[in-house]
Design a protein around this motif. Structure first.
Motif, mmCIF file in Angstrom:
data_model
loop_
_atom_site.group_PDB
_atom_site.id
_atom_site.type_symbol
_atom_site.label_atom_id
_atom_site.label_comp_id
_atom_site.label_asym_id
_atom_site.label_seq_id
_atom_site.Cartn_x
_atom_site.Cartn_y
_atom_site.Cartn_z
ATOM 1 N N GLN A 222 37.994 59.073 60.058
ATOM 2 C CA GLN A 222 38.696 60.302 60.418
ATOM 3 C C GLN A 222 38.503 61.287 59.264
ATOM 4 O O GLN A 222 38.725 60.935 58.104
ATOM 5 N N LEU B 253 39.467 65.276 58.185
ATOM 6 C CA LEU B 253 40.150 66.540 58.403
ATOM 7 C C LEU B 253 39.416 67.604 57.590
ATOM 8 O O LEU B 253 39.331 67.499 56.366
ATOM 9 N N LEU C 221 40.095 68.326 63.031
ATOM 10 C CA LEU C 221 40.075 66.885 62.808
ATOM 11 C C LEU C 221 38.950 66.269 63.625
ATOM 12 O O LEU C 221 38.846 66.511 64.833
ATOM 13 N N LEU D 39 49.203 65.838 63.835
ATOM 14 C CA LEU D 39 48.332 65.215 62.841
ATOM 15 C C LEU D 39 48.891 63.883 62.371
ATOM 16 O O LEU D 39 48.162 62.881 62.266
ATOM 17 N N LEU E 162 46.590 60.406 62.747
ATOM 18 C CA LEU E 162 45.986 59.799 61.565
ATOM 19 C C LEU E 162 46.334 58.320 61.484
ATOM 20 O O LEU E 162 47.475 57.931 61.731
#
Length: 247
Positions: free
Chosen positions: A71, A73, A89, A225, A229
């Motif tokens: 992941q 961002l 993202l 978010l 995450l």
């Protein structure tokens, strides 16, 4: 719905109208097999291209992203001196590469913009690639898969650079691992590089003005978010002005 289609649907919904989102949605809509002439066997659609790079990220910066990160961002400012940014993202999927799963969202950064040599109180946000390993806030855990530290110490008071109240700015935060000890509360003031290098750089709730060095998002986007995450995907933030990230 298989995993790839489910993720693509999430990307289309989260990204909205724009070059990144539209291209992904159009490719997904064109996935079904191409109709064949009567009596002929169905021809499968061509395989979908795998996006190995991240939009706007050059090879030098890409090389600094850990191989374990799934992941990313991306926080991008237009120039080195701007205090307004855009957040996207991306999530790695083996059969599709880097997929946009949230954004673009507006954000704010340090009052004086960005720096690759951050000092305490320079009012600039550090440029670089940093893990996102811990979260916390004044309010209870909203359902994140990051370690979450609820504490009354996440209380913001006074006013910001534009005279705006700071109440609620630390309701939810995500620590950016710049000059801090990963695995600790965002409130931990240990500075491995020394106090002069600054610290306490977070993602937090937007209070309506630029920050000292943090990245601020509106509350709904912070909640989204936090819920997407995942510590198991080793998330990182890549942040800086456009020119620096293209390196």
């Amino acid at each position: 719905m298989n995993r790839r289609r489910a993720l693509a649907a999430l990307a289309c919904a989260a990204v909205g109208v724009g070059v990144l989102g539209t291209a992904g949605c159009e490719r997904e809509a064109a996935d079904p097999a191409v109709p064949a002439a009567p009596g002929s066997p169905a021809r499968p659609a061509p395989p979908r291209p795998v996006v190995r790079t991240l939009p706007g990220i050059g090879p030098a910066v890409l090389g600094r992203i850990p191989a374990t990160a799934r992941q990313v961002l991306v926080v991008t400012g237009r120039t080195a001196d701007t205090n307004e940014a855009r957040v996207m993202l991306y999530q790695w999927e083996p059969d599709a590469g880097w997929m946009p799963v949230a954004g673009p969202w507006p954000a704010r950064n340090g009052l004086r913009g960005w720096t690759d040599d951050h000092d305490e109180n320079d009012l600039r946000t550090p440029i670089g690639v940093f893990p996102l390993s811990d979260a916390g806030g004044l309010l209870p855990d909203p359902g994140t898969r990051l370690p979450y530290h609820q504490d009354e110490g996440f209380t913001a008071s006074g006013t910001g650079h534009l005279g705006e109240p700071l109440d609620g700015a630390f309701d939810y935060v995500i620590a950016i691992d710049y000059n801090r000890v990963p695995g600790s509360s965002p409130l931990d003031e240990t500075r491995p590089l020394g106090d002069g290098e600054g610290g306490g750089v977070w993602l937090h709730v937007d209070h309506g003005g630029p920050t000292n060095a943090c990245i601020a998002l509106n509350k709904a986007h912070m909640l989204a978010l936090l819920r997407v995450l995942d510590a198991a995907r080793h998330p990182v933030v890549v942040m800086g002005p456009e020119a620096a990230l293209r390196a």
